[in-house]
Scaffold this motif. Structure first.
Motif, PDB file in Angstrom:
ATOM      1  N   GLY A  24       0.805  -1.205   0.000  1.00  0.00           N
ATOM      2  CA  GLY A  24       0.000   0.000   0.000  1.00  0.00           C
ATOM      3  C   GLY A  24       0.838   1.256   0.000  1.00  0.00           C
ATOM      4  O   GLY A  24       2.004   1.268   0.403  1.00  0.00           O
ATOM      5  N   VAL A  25       0.206   2.353  -0.435  1.00  0.00           N
ATOM      6  CA  VAL A  25       0.956   3.589  -0.607  1.00  0.00           C
ATOM      7  C   VAL A  25       1.260   4.273   0.733  1.00  0.00           C
ATOM      8  O   VAL A  25       2.274   4.959   0.865  1.00  0.00           O
ATOM      9  CB  VAL A  25       0.173   4.548  -1.539  1.00  0.00           C
ATOM     10  CG1 VAL A  25      -1.097   5.065  -0.861  1.00  0.00           C
ATOM     11  CG2 VAL A  25       1.051   5.709  -1.982  1.00  0.00           C
ATOM     12  N   GLY A  26       0.400   4.075   1.742  1.00  0.00           N
ATOM     13  CA  GLY A  26       0.605   4.741   3.024  1.00  0.00           C
ATOM     14  C   GLY A  26       1.938   4.437   3.674  1.00  0.00           C
ATOM     15  O   GLY A  26       2.705   5.358   4.003  1.00  0.00           O
ATOM     16  N   PRO A  27       2.265   3.152   3.885  1.00  0.00           N
ATOM     17  CA  PRO A  27       3.567   2.835   4.484  1.00  0.00           C
ATOM     18  C   PRO A  27       4.743   3.310   3.643  1.00  0.00           C
ATOM     19  O   PRO A  27       5.784   3.695   4.185  1.00  0.00           O
ATOM     20  CB  PRO A  27       3.537   1.302   4.573  1.00  0.00           C
ATOM     21  CG  PRO A  27       2.081   0.953   4.652  1.00  0.00           C
ATOM     22  CD  PRO A  27       1.398   1.957   3.763  1.00  0.00           C
ATOM     23  N   SER A  55      -1.681  11.975   7.971  1.00  0.00           N
ATOM     24  CA  SER A  55      -1.772  10.840   8.890  1.00  0.00           C
ATOM     25  C   SER A  55      -2.754   9.799   8.371  1.00  0.00           C
ATOM     26  O   SER A  55      -2.478   8.591   8.397  1.00  0.00           O
ATOM     27  CB  SER A  55      -2.200  11.327  10.276  1.00  0.00           C
ATOM     28  OG  SER A  55      -2.388  10.241  11.156  1.00  0.00           O
ATOM     29  N   PHE A  56      -3.899  10.254   7.865  1.00  0.00           N
ATOM     30  CA  PHE A  56      -4.904   9.321   7.331  1.00  0.00           C
ATOM     31  C   PHE A  56      -4.365   8.570   6.120  1.00  0.00           C
ATOM     32  O   PHE A  56      -4.638   7.378   5.940  1.00  0.00           O
ATOM     33  CB  PHE A  56      -6.174  10.086   6.961  1.00  0.00           C
ATOM     34  CG  PHE A  56      -7.076  10.367   8.135  1.00  0.00           C
ATOM     35  CD1 PHE A  56      -6.616  10.291   9.436  1.00  0.00           C
ATOM     36  CD2 PHE A  56      -8.402  10.714   7.931  1.00  0.00           C
ATOM     37  CE1 PHE A  56      -7.437  10.549  10.515  1.00  0.00           C
ATOM     38  CE2 PHE A  56      -9.245  10.962   8.997  1.00  0.00           C
ATOM     39  CZ  PHE A  56      -8.760  10.888  10.304  1.00  0.00           C
ATOM     40  N   VAL A  57      -3.598   9.274   5.283  1.00  0.00           N
ATOM     41  CA  VAL A  57      -3.012   8.621   4.106  1.00  0.00           C
ATOM     42  C   VAL A  57      -2.023   7.547   4.541  1.00  0.00           C
ATOM     43  O   VAL A  57      -2.032   6.422   4.032  1.00  0.00           O
ATOM     44  CB  VAL A  57      -2.337   9.663   3.193  1.00  0.00           C
ATOM     45  CG1 VAL A  57      -1.455   8.974   2.150  1.00  0.00           C
ATOM     46  CG2 VAL A  57      -3.374  10.533   2.512  1.00  0.00           C
ATOM     47  N   THR A  59      -1.827   5.869   7.281  1.00  0.00           N
ATOM     48  CA  THR A  59      -2.428   4.726   7.979  1.00  0.00           C
ATOM     49  C   THR A  59      -3.443   3.983   7.125  1.00  0.00           C
ATOM     50  O   THR A  59      -4.011   2.985   7.573  1.00  0.00           O
ATOM     51  CB  THR A  59      -3.126   5.198   9.273  1.00  0.00           C
ATOM     52  OG1 THR A  59      -4.121   6.180   8.943  1.00  0.00           O
ATOM     53  CG2 THR A  59      -2.106   5.787  10.245  1.00  0.00           C
ATOM     54  N   GLY A  60      -3.676   4.461   5.897  1.00  0.00           N
ATOM     55  CA  GLY A  60      -4.597   3.779   5.005  1.00  0.00           C
ATOM     56  C   GLY A  60      -6.051   4.169   5.180  1.00  0.00           C
ATOM     57  O   GLY A  60      -6.932   3.593   4.534  1.00  0.00           O
ATOM     58  N   ARG A  61      -6.330   5.163   6.016  1.00  0.00           N
ATOM     59  CA  ARG A  61      -7.720   5.586   6.235  1.00  0.00           C
ATOM     60  C   ARG A  61      -8.218   6.478   5.109  1.00  0.00           C
ATOM     61  O   ARG A  61      -9.419   6.700   4.969  1.00  0.00           O
ATOM     62  CB  ARG A  61      -7.837   6.311   7.570  1.00  0.00           C
ATOM     63  CG  ARG A  61      -7.542   5.429   8.776  1.00  0.00           C
ATOM     64  CD  ARG A  61      -7.636   6.214  10.078  1.00  0.00           C
ATOM     65  NE  ARG A  61      -8.997   6.702  10.322  1.00  0.00           N
ATOM     66  CZ  ARG A  61      -9.334   7.456  11.364  1.00  0.00           C
ATOM     67  NH1 ARG A  61      -8.388   7.818  12.239  1.00  0.00           N
ATOM     68  NH2 ARG A  61     -10.578   7.861  11.536  1.00  0.00           N
ATOM     69  N   SER A  62      -7.289   7.009   4.321  1.00  0.00           N
ATOM     70  CA  SER A  62      -7.662   7.870   3.210  1.00  0.00           C
ATOM     71  C   SER A  62      -6.804   7.525   2.006  1.00  0.00           C
ATOM     72  O   SER A  62      -5.587   7.313   2.145  1.00  0.00           O
ATOM     73  CB  SER A  62      -7.466   9.346   3.589  1.00  0.00           C
ATOM     74  OG  SER A  62      -7.762  10.197   2.507  1.00  0.00           O
ATOM     75  N   ARG A  63      -7.454   7.468   0.834  1.00  0.00           N
ATOM     76  CA  ARG A  63      -6.706   7.193  -0.391  1.00  0.00           C
ATOM     77  C   ARG A  63      -6.324   8.516  -1.045  1.00  0.00           C
ATOM     78  O   ARG A  63      -7.187   9.319  -1.401  1.00  0.00           O
ATOM     79  CB  ARG A  63      -7.548   6.375  -1.365  1.00  0.00           C
ATOM     80  CG  ARG A  63      -6.801   5.980  -2.640  1.00  0.00           C
ATOM     81  CD  ARG A  63      -7.750   5.436  -3.674  1.00  0.00           C
ATOM     82  NE  ARG A  63      -7.043   4.942  -4.844  1.00  0.00           N
ATOM     83  CZ  ARG A  63      -7.548   4.926  -6.057  1.00  0.00           C
ATOM     84  NH1 ARG A  63      -8.780   5.388  -6.275  1.00  0.00           N
ATOM     85  NH2 ARG A  63      -6.853   4.441  -7.082  1.00  0.00           N
ATOM     86  N   PRO A  64      -5.032   8.772  -1.214  1.00  0.00           N
ATOM     87  CA  PRO A  64      -4.608  10.046  -1.790  1.00  0.00           C
ATOM     88  C   PRO A  64      -4.869  10.090  -3.292  1.00  0.00           C
ATOM     89  O   PRO A  64      -4.888   9.058  -3.967  1.00  0.00           O
ATOM     90  CB  PRO A  64      -3.103  10.068  -1.493  1.00  0.00           C
ATOM     91  CG  PRO A  64      -2.714   8.620  -1.484  1.00  0.00           C
ATOM     92  CD  PRO A  64      -3.889   7.888  -0.880  1.00  0.00           C
ATOM     93  N   LEU A  87       2.536   5.437  -7.150  1.00  0.00           N
ATOM     94  CA  LEU A  87       1.269   5.476  -7.888  1.00  0.00           C
ATOM     95  C   LEU A  87       0.687   4.078  -8.032  1.00  0.00           C
ATOM     96  O   LEU A  87      -0.524   3.874  -7.848  1.00  0.00           O
ATOM     97  CB  LEU A  87       1.495   6.109  -9.268  1.00  0.00           C
ATOM     98  CG  LEU A  87       1.813   7.609  -9.265  1.00  0.00           C
ATOM     99  CD1 LEU A  87       2.285   8.051 -10.642  1.00  0.00           C
ATOM    100  CD2 LEU A  87       0.594   8.426  -8.837  1.00  0.00           C
ATOM    101  N   LEU A  88       1.526   3.109  -8.356  1.00  0.00           N
ATOM    102  CA  LEU A  88       1.059   1.722  -8.480  1.00  0.00           C
ATOM    103  C   LEU A  88       0.500   1.208  -7.158  1.00  0.00           C
ATOM    104  O   LEU A  88      -0.526   0.522  -7.120  1.00  0.00           O
ATOM    105  CB  LEU A  88       2.195   0.823  -8.951  1.00  0.00           C
ATOM    106  CG  LEU A  88       2.577   0.930 -10.428  1.00  0.00           C
ATOM    107  CD1 LEU A  88       3.895   0.202 -10.684  1.00  0.00           C
ATOM    108  CD2 LEU A  88       1.475   0.340 -11.297  1.00  0.00           C
ATOM    109  N   ALA A  89       1.187   1.554  -6.072  1.00  0.00           N
ATOM    110  CA  ALA A  89       0.746   1.094  -4.757  1.00  0.00           C
ATOM    111  C   ALA A  89      -0.612   1.673  -4.377  1.00  0.00           C
ATOM    112  O   ALA A  89      -1.358   1.075  -3.600  1.00  0.00           O
ATOM    113  CB  ALA A  89       1.781   1.464  -3.696  1.00  0.00           C
ATOM    114  N   ALA A  90      -0.940   2.836  -4.941  1.00  0.00           N
ATOM    115  CA  ALA A  90      -2.224   3.475  -4.659  1.00  0.00           C
ATOM    116  C   ALA A  90      -3.302   3.074  -5.667  1.00  0.00           C
ATOM    117  O   ALA A  90      -4.440   3.537  -5.579  1.00  0.00           O
ATOM    118  CB  ALA A  90      -2.058   4.988  -4.661  1.00  0.00           C
ATOM    119  N   GLY A  91      -2.920   2.230  -6.631  1.00  0.00           N
ATOM    120  CA  GLY A  91      -3.894   1.767  -7.608  1.00  0.00           C
ATOM    121  C   GLY A  91      -3.980   2.601  -8.867  1.00  0.00           C
ATOM    122  O   GLY A  91      -4.911   2.437  -9.670  1.00  0.00           O
TER     123      GLY A  91
END
Length: 281
Positions: A24-27, A55-57, A59-64, A87-91
């Motif tokens: 995922g993109v957050g980590p 912070s939300f991005v 932790t995965g609570r928000s998709r940037p 970008l790939l990690a965020a889809g």
């Protein structure tokens, strides 16, 4: 005349199981932020966002959005290849192409590099990619490689192997201990930014080469202070001194171009300059 070689293709390293993209993109963003030692608040201020949203991005609570990812990557100095990974990690689809060096689209780039390298003669200069494979080199580099065995000159040439291999240039470098340390530190800094397995493998290979001649410190026998660490190399019965400078492209929009580096070797003393000019006359 320059010697040009096609760049070896490199895949995106971001979509295999267990790869950064799978986490995922957050980590990933948090890792880049922590690597740069930037707080969430500072990053938010730079990028025109809020610490809460960052912070939300993370932790995965928000998709940037794509735009936010690229904006954050820009403020965190993320390499272009790794921006595609974010970008790939965020889809999202990768934004930056990776054009092969022999593609007609890069004809202008290749021609410009050749003019630059030729114009720098008789001083040595070369172009390398992210794993130090030589893309092009001028006659000054060819001079420094005199006496290197053929098995090290089989394409693709690798600058680090040519310099540090015990059968390469290393035995002729008077201050090998210092110059080797400089090159290994340079690779370590690059590895910290680029998770390339190929680069780490190269580092482990060249760091393990036996050092048959550690030379003498650059300061020993010097008749004047140097303004930067020189590479002092024996050639044809004399010692030549060079300091190196590395240039990259400003705001590259292509992975291949972003990973190119132009290294030029400037004579560190008048004797070296005069000798090289005498060879060219």
């Amino acid at each position: 005349m320059t010697t040009a070689l096609p760049a070896a293709p490199r895949s995106l390293r971001s979509d295999s199981p267990g790869s950064p993209a799978a986490r995922g993109v957050g980590p990933l963003l948090r890792g880049w932020r922590e690597r740069q030692r930037v707080s969430q608040l500072e990053l938010a201020l730079r990028a025109g966002s809020s610490a809460r949203h960052i912070s939300f991005v993370e932790t995965g609570r928000s998709r940037p959005s794509e735009e936010l990812i690229l904006r954050l990557a820009d403020h965190l100095d993320v390499p272009v290849r790794e921006r595609n990974a974010l970008l790939l990690a965020a889809g999202y689809a990768p934004r930056f192409p990776e054009t092969p060096m022999d593609d007609p689209a890069l004809d202008g780039l290749r021609e410009g590099l050749e003019r630059l390298l030729t114009g720098y003669e008789p001083y040595p200069a070369l172009v390398v990619d992210a794993t130090y494979d030589v893309i092009a080199a001028n006659r000054g580099i060819t001079m420094l490689l005199a006496g290197v065995p053929e098995h090290l000159l089989v394409p693709p040439l690798n600058a680090m192997r040519l310099i540090l291999h015990p059968e390469g240039v290393a035995p002729r470098i008077r201050n090998l201990r210092e110059w080797r340390g400089h090159l290994l530190e340079q690779m370590e800094r690059q590895i910290a930014l680029d998770r390339s397995p190929a680069l780490r493998d190269l580092y482990e290979e060249v760091a393990a080469y036996p050092v048959l001649n550690e030379g003498v410190p650059a300061a020993h026998g010097a008749t004047h202070p140097y303004f930067a660490l020189p590479m002092q190399v024996e050639h044809d019965g004399r010692v030549l001194s060079f300091v190196s400078s590395i240039s990259t492209f400003n705001t590259p929009m292509d992975v291949t171009v972003a990973e190119l580096a132009i290294e030029t070797f400037l004579p560190a003393d008048r004797a070296t300059s005069d000798y090289l000019r005498s060879l060219d006359s």
